[in-house]
Enzyme design. Sequence first.
Site, PDB file in Angstrom:
ATOM      1  CE  LYS A 115     -48.693 -24.990 -37.420  1.00 36.89           C
ATOM      2  NZ  LYS A 115     -48.415 -26.080 -38.395  1.00 36.89           N
ATOM      3  CE  LYS A 198     -48.136 -32.727 -29.718  1.00 35.85           C
ATOM      4  NZ  LYS A 198     -49.146 -32.979 -30.772  1.00 35.85           N
ATOM      5  CE  LYS A 201     -42.033 -32.400 -37.110  1.00 34.60           C
ATOM      6  NZ  LYS A 201     -42.246 -33.060 -38.408  1.00 34.60           N
TER       7      LYS A 201
END
Length: 334
Positions: A115, A198, A201
């Site tokens: 991230k 994956k 959201k």
Amino acid sequence: MTESPKRIFSGIQPTGVLHIGNYFGALRNWVAMQDEGECLFCVVDLHALTSAQTRQGLREGVRCVTAAYLAAGLDVEKSIIFHQSAVPKHAALQWLLSCFTPLGWLNRMTQFKDKAGKKRESAMLGLYAYPVLMAADILLYRATHVPVGDDQRQHLELARDIAERFNHECGEAFFPLPEPRIMEEASRIMSLRDGTNKMSKSEASDYGRINVLDTDDTICLKIQKARTDSHPLPSCVEEMEGRAEAKNLLTLYAVASHQTLQQACAMWAGKPFSSLKPALSERLIEVVAPMRDAMHRHLSDPDKLDAILHHGAARASRHADETWNALHDIVGFL
């Protein structure tokens, strides 16, 4: 020796739009666990602060996730449903546990590296320390089992390491070592636009996911546009090697139909994607439509959602207070 009662804890961040990966990988399994032991399901709004939030957006996100919990079938009589920030001892225990967590352990966390990327020096401390807060979430309730996605397995292992170190240094087995509950076949629903990533959201394209609030027409359109390859569908799991999109669509069909992946392969063996896609859309609509309609009903009454959360927080706080009071004595606080 009597086996300790099972206590289950898990949570979802109130960010982005919930999708079927969240449902198949988490919510559906949580509902099935409600009769296994005492369950606490949290809306982890403190974790959400690791990315930029607006005041109104955060509040709406918490209510939306709560509505999804209820729409999926979580029962407030069987489970404690609450939001993390309403129990301040999550943050207090994070600090205590951070004093038992070597930096080297956190430096090994791959999710922070992913991230933060090349902007690691400007990343916020909250993102770096996120796994310790997750450990606090679990250990505050002395949870024995934690249903998590495969991407959180490393963080749960860290929580076990922290609990073990605390127990060793304090000379007693205070924290149980929480066991992961990972439903392998449904734990990694992949993006419809890229079967190697994956379903997320935060994915830029909304066509990469089926949201739990999508209309029937939108679901059909997204499946119609889902990425495929030029070969017929495989006849067994072994033939899926190197065919990420085929595996993903067949996995979706399998979990939506309560089948194994091998059963789905046998059913669609040798057929074109054009045959699978309409059937997959139909199966997904059967799952999404009732949940979507129930979510809209719950979201139309925000006061009731808030009342459910506040009641759940009061119940969760009783467990948190019990743990914290015991820690006061163990650590030596006055």
